[in-house]
Design a protein around this motif. Structure first.
Motif, PDB file in Angstrom:
ATOM      1  N   GLN A 138       0.828  -1.203   0.000  1.00 20.97           N
ATOM      2  CA  GLN A 138       0.000   0.000   0.000  1.00 20.97           C
ATOM      3  C   GLN A 138       0.862   1.252   0.000  1.00 20.97           C
ATOM      4  O   GLN A 138       0.684   2.163  -0.804  1.00 20.97           O
ATOM      5  CB  GLN A 138      -0.930   0.011   1.218  1.00 20.97           C
ATOM      6  CG  GLN A 138      -1.727   1.305   1.343  1.00 20.97           C
ATOM      7  CD  GLN A 138      -3.080   1.128   1.988  1.00 20.97           C
ATOM      8  OE1 GLN A 138      -3.260   0.263   2.837  1.00 20.97           O
ATOM      9  NE2 GLN A 138      -4.047   1.911   1.577  1.00 20.97           N
ATOM     10  N   ASP A 188       1.124  -5.574  -5.251  1.00 23.56           N
ATOM     11  CA  ASP A 188       0.531  -5.661  -3.914  1.00 23.56           C
ATOM     12  C   ASP A 188      -0.165  -7.009  -3.821  1.00 23.56           C
ATOM     13  O   ASP A 188      -0.450  -7.629  -4.843  1.00 23.56           O
ATOM     14  CB  ASP A 188      -0.460  -4.510  -3.661  1.00 23.56           C
ATOM     15  CG  ASP A 188      -0.719  -4.279  -2.167  1.00 23.56           C
ATOM     16  OD1 ASP A 188      -0.159  -5.045  -1.335  1.00 23.56           O
ATOM     17  OD2 ASP A 188      -1.459  -3.350  -1.820  1.00 23.56           O
ATOM     18  N   GLU A 229      -3.058  -7.339  -2.217  1.00 20.26           N
ATOM     19  CA  GLU A 229      -4.504  -7.106  -2.238  1.00 20.26           C
ATOM     20  C   GLU A 229      -4.804  -6.184  -3.407  1.00 20.26           C
ATOM     21  O   GLU A 229      -3.936  -5.420  -3.832  1.00 20.26           O
ATOM     22  CB  GLU A 229      -4.973  -6.481  -0.909  1.00 20.26           C
ATOM     23  CG  GLU A 229      -4.326  -5.152  -0.602  1.00 20.26           C
ATOM     24  CD  GLU A 229      -5.287  -4.183   0.057  1.00 20.26           C
ATOM     25  OE1 GLU A 229      -6.509  -4.372  -0.103  1.00 20.26           O
ATOM     26  OE2 GLU A 229      -4.830  -3.232   0.694  1.00 20.26           O
TER      27      GLU A 229
HETATM   28 MG   LIG Z   1      -1.535  -3.709   2.360  1.00 19.76          MG
END
Ligand SMILES: [Mg+2]
Ligand SMILES: Nc1nc2c(ncn2[C@@H]2O[C@H](COP(=O)(O)OP(=O)(O)OP(=O)(O)O)[C@@H](O)[C@H]2O)c(=O)[nH]1
Ligand SMILES: Nc1nc2c(ncn2[C@@H]2O[C@H](COP(=O)(O)OP(=O)(O)OP(=O)(O)O)[C@@H](O)[C@H]2O)c(=O)[nH]1
Ligand SMILES: [Mg+2]
Lengths: 482, 453
Positions: B10, B67, B69
């Motif tokens: 993130q 990433d 996710e």
């Molecule tokens: Mg994350």
């Protein structure tokens, strides 16, 4: 994106579950105005093509056709589930998601766990597998149940073990409603202690809830409304109890207001996994951050501001108050005071218009008044989800791994001992196949060990705190003596 | 030469996006207060470094987005596309369904090996788009699970697959009071592994940037976006084109290589910090004027007093007087709070630069004794102003600046480790107590090396 499956067991489990699905639908309808089946929706709902009738194939993209809850509804009597199926939520479930029997477990853990457990095992596993097949990445099971009865407590914890065996990779979060001191179920201490052993051994995280606390919170909101504290926009009865904008219009049941709080707890717990934010908090981060030792996985929760649990529009209060309240005794969902016990870890899950600086400021401000265990002085986990709860600008869910759960467990043990010493009602349990005396003694020692683990942590805190522990023990005894 | 940016987790993706935004708007919206010719060659050099433009109306970032996710990458891609001025390549991102759950072991031992091929394919493809590949710029946080764990793994893979390319890892140091409870474990594991495979680690501390947002930028409610914009500005001020030689005729072709060569003379010392001056809200810029001597004086004091921003500098701190101490005990005789350097690089952007005197940075007393001060200090310059600042100065420094934060993180992690808390979460993914001990040992070594400068 990942999916979760909710397993609601027994009367309490199903009634809470029902409120959850209602509010979840409302939340998604509010965020997703286009009516498109999106990733966020997919975490709790399937989109099923029902045009050819019945349970058609899943539709993964495009318009919402028919939303089906990723849920299993289990009760060993029919009443509650039937009521749900005749209510406004009937379309969200279909017959393949239900398991019912007729006679209930009669407030007997052994009947739920041993008798119905073995009788329904295959059926349950089959339906769980089916639910799992509909997910492309199943991350978490949520069990919702009560500890005091027979079905939720007994069969619910049986299913917990099944999940561990069948889906070892999938997280198991349990929302457990603990019986209060004046619970009308006489055998509730037995049922709860027997269930605790299973929770100790097989759950990843348990969110203990006490009805007394829910009750107090509901009252508090009513009081705020009646005293006009919430401002003039409040309609008297439009509080927690109400579900304006949701599917529900039927008459409200006594537990509904309390169950809405639990539904909100689950919504806020999963919001950061479903919606975007500048600091996402996936479900797998919860146990990673909040569970330092496998058995110490009981998390005390609090939801603030209280009015976000109600359908009222309130002139926005100071943001910082929301953070302060999350640590106060009367906002906890169990009867506990985290401020006077030891934090092993603490998570703050924020929704809405709140930024990292608000978090920093409040953590700095509150830290001096909280005691963290020596090896985790900075035990904070934070998440920022940009989608607020319906109709509000922000909200906070605090999850505390805190030794303040201990008094609840001690009290439970005391009530268990009162019955157990006299062997009261034991025969009802022992005549169930597979149930032995040793089940009781093992459950008791499992609970005692857990209490001892918390004792050891409390002992690290020093004299002044020891005095406080004595005081709170005194408080509970005098209270239960009334 | 081109740089391939690898955005991980993130934090890495959110910062990476902001970096490309800043670089792009610097060359697009401003003319840099210099000649047209100067501006053009600056722009061309920038494009070559960070963007490729084949078959596309808007520049395409030379980046790989990773990433575990999907939410962050989805958002990052669409924000870039919506800008209308640049975008990411449609095919150069990789994500899975669920994050690493803040578990370094999960990122490193599970996701790493499992997705190695897919990730390295993307990287390879991006590398092949460069006529000449200078190296990799990897952006990650060290507190979570993906940026840190998978980031450490990917860095190792890059080292194996591109043995001659430069690897610079940009690492976000977590808030000291935490966003992630196991951040100290994850950080210790990350740093010790990166130390083995990266050429250098460029560190930004969230606490420091947060303070800059509050005190210098006057932002009331600070978001990660605000923080990332400050970081992106600082990074841009280093990586945008500059002349590396006095009176140079063309912009440096090998920014990463030049950086390493100037700042990392010994593999035991690879922690780099970044400071810049001035930093202020955009609407105050018009009312401010700066003189080079003033900027340089501040920057130098920020260096020796280890101040991370221009406010609250301790002007009492002075370098030790050389010759007054025998070498073996010189760290004892050192004035309190003095930050000893191994090497420094000053980058100046803006007009009226002819009269600048950087002699104060060449002072041998600023540096450890085993390096020739002539080799320890360099400066890069360009007349082309950067990002709306008429004049700006940045300092990249290999010094003791991180000693305290590093010592803190290792200390806290050790404290937790002694109680065995959370260890089961790591052994679950086959990171054992031994691995922790190795990491502790490696970082103790780093601490001791920097301490004895
Ligand atoms: Mg994350
Ligand atoms: N908060 C809340 N508590 C409930 C609700 N329904 C029951 N309870 C509590 O749950 C306990 C009784 O358990 P039930 O869930 O009714 O029992 P069951 O699981 O259906 O088991 P049997 O009826 O014995 O088959 C008591 O402590 C009740 O106070 C509810 O809707 N909400
Ligand atoms: N400066 C800055 N720091 C960030 C940002 N996002 C997250 N962080 C920091 O990064 C750390 C958390 O790591 P993340 O990058 O969110 O984690 P991840 O790499 O996605 O790993 P998992 O989520 O565990 O799979 C914390 O220290 C945060 O303070 C950002 O946009 N900017
Ligand atoms: Mg019942």
């Amino acid at each position: 994106m990942t999916q979760s499956v909710v397993v609601q067991v027994g009367q309490c489990g199903n009634q809470v579950g029902c409120r959850f699905w209602d509010l979840a639908l409302r939340e998604h309808a509010d965020v997703n105005k286009e009516g498109i089946y999106d990733e966020a929706l997919s975490s709790f709902f399937r989109n099923v093509d029902t045009r050819s009738g019945g349970d058609g194939p899943d539709i993964y993209k495009g318009k919402i056709c028919s939303l089906k809850a990723r849920a299993l509804l289990i009760d060993m009597e029919e009443g509650v589930v039937n009521e749900i199926l005749q209510g406004p939520l009937r379309d969200v479930f279909d017959s393949k998601q239900l398991i019912t029997d007729v006679s209930g477990s009669g407030n007997n853990w052994a009947v739920g766990h041993k008798l119905y457990g073995s009788q329904y095992q295959e059926n349950i596993v089959e339906k769980l597998r089916k639910a799992a097949e509909h997910c492309d990445c199943l991350q978490c099971f949520f069990i919702i149940h009560s500890m005091g009865g027979g079905t939720g407590s007994g069969l619910g914890t049986f299913i917990l073990k099944l999940l561990e065996d069948e889906f070892p990779e999938v997280y198991r979060f349990v929302t457990s409603v603990y019986p209060s001191g004046e619970d009308d179920v006489i055998t509730s201490p037995y049922n709860s202690v027997l269930a605790m052993k299973e929770l100790n051994e097989h759950a990843d995280c348990v969110l203990p809830i006490e009805n007394e606390s829910l009750f107090d919170i509901v009252n508090k909101i009513h009081q705020m409304a009646n005293s006009g504290k919430l401002g003039s926009t409040v309609k008297r009865n439009s509080l927690v109890t109400s579900s304006a904008g949701s599917a529900k219009t039927a008459q409200e049941k006594p537990f509904d207001a309390m169950n809405n709080i639990l539904a909100n707890l689950l919504l806020n717990l999963t919001s950061s996994a479903r919606f975007e934010g500048s600091l996402n908090m996936d479900l797998n981060e919860i146990s990673m951050n909040l569970v330092p030792f496998p058995r110490l996985h009981y998390l005390v929760s609090s939801l603030t501001p209280l009015y976000t649990l109600a359908d009222v529009n309130v002139p926005s209060r100071r943001l910082d108050q929301m953070f302060s309240d999350a640590f106060s005794r009367d906002h906890q969902l169990i009867q506990a005071d985290p401020k006077h016990s030891i934090y092993l870890a603490c998570a703050l899950l924020v929704r809405g218009n709140v930024q990292v600086s608000d978090l920093r400021r409040n953590i700095e401000r509150l830290k001096p008044s909280l005691h963290f265990v020596s090896w985790n002085q900075e035990g904070w986990k934070t998440g920022l989800c940009s989608v607020p709860p319906v109709g509000h600008s922000h909200s906070l869910l605090a999850l505390a791994n805190n030794t303040c759960v201990k008094p609840t467990f001690i009290e439970l043990k005391d009530r268990f001992m009162k019955l157990y010493k006299k062997k009261a009602h034991l025969h009802h349990y022992l005549h169930v196949d597979g149930m032995e005396q040793s089940c009781f003694s093992e459950a008791l020692s499992s609970l005692s060990d857990l209490i001892e683990e918390y004792n050891e942590l409390d002992a690290t805190k020093g004299q002044s705190i020891y005095e406080f522990a004595c005081m709170s023990v005194w408080a509970t005894t005098s209270y239960s003596g009334v | 030469m081109s740089i391939v940016t690898v955005q991980l987790g993130q934090c890495g993706n959110q910062i990476g996006h902001e970096v490309f935004n800043t670089i792009c708007s610097d060359v697009r919206d401003t003319h840099g207060l210099c000649s047209k010719k100067e501006n053009e060659s600056y722009r061309d050099a920038c494009k070559e470094r960070f963007f490729c433009e084949e078959q596309s109306e808007v520049p395409v970032a030379r980046a790989v987005l990773i990433d575990m996710e999907p939410k962050v990458i989805t958002q990052t891609l669409s924000m870039a596309a919506r800008s209308g001025y640049w975008k990411y390549d449609d095919g150069s991102h990789f994500c899975q369904k669920q994050g690493s759950g803040n578990n370094w072991a999960n990122g490193y031992s599970v996701h790493g090996p499992r997705h190695k091929e897919a990730i390295m394919d993307l990287v390879q493809k991006e590398a092949e788009k460069c006529d000449r590949l200078g190296g990799f710029f990897t952006i990650m946080s060290m507190a979570g699970g993906t940026g840190s764990g998978l980031g450490a793994f990917v860095t190792q893979c890059l080292r194996d697959a591109f043995p001659t390319s430069f690897l610079l890892n940009h690492v976000i140091w977590p808030y000291s009071t935490g966003e992630v409870i196991v951040q100290n474990y994850n950080s210790v594991l990350t740093l010790s592994h990166l130390y083995k495979s990266a050429d250098a680690l460029l560190v930004h501390e969230n606490d420091v940037v947060h303070k800059i947002c509050a005190q210098l930028m006057n932002i009331k409610q600070i978001s990660f976006r605000d923080i990332n914009q400050v970081i992106a500005h600082q990074l841009g001020s280093v990586f945008q084109p500059a002349y590396t030689a006095e009176g140079g005729l063309c912009y440096s072709r090998n920014p990463l290589g030049d950086l390493m060569e100037t700042l990392v003379p010994h593999p035991e010392f690879k922690m780099l910090g970044l400071r810049n001056i001035p930093q202020m809200p955009e609407n105050s810029l018009a009312y401010s004027t700066f003189s080079w001597p003033g900027l340089i004086k501040h920057l130098r004091q920020m260096l020796i007093a280890n101040a991370k921003m221009e406010e609250g500098i301790d002007w009492q701190v002075q370098p030790p007087r050389l010759g007054s101490s025998i070498p073996s005990s010189h760290s004892i005789n050192k004035p309190l709070h003095f930050n000893t350097s191994i090497a420094n690089l000053v980058i100046l952007r803006g007009k009226d630069m002819h009269s600048i005197d950087l002699g104060s940075f060449r002072d041998p007393s600023l540096y450890t004794s085993w390096l020739n001060p002539k080799d320890a200090f360099h400066s890069w310059k360009t007349l082309r102003a950067f990002n709306k600042y008429e004049k700006s100065a940045s300092l990249v420094s290999n010094s003791q600046f991180l000693l305290k934060p590093l010592d803190n993180i290792v200390g806290k992690a050790w404290n937790m480790f002694a109680s065995k808390a959370y260890i089961h979460q790591y052994t679950k993914f086959s990171i054992e107590e031994e691995d922790f001990l190795d990491s502790f040992t490696a970082l103790e070594q780093v601490i001791s090396s920097y301490t004895s400068l």
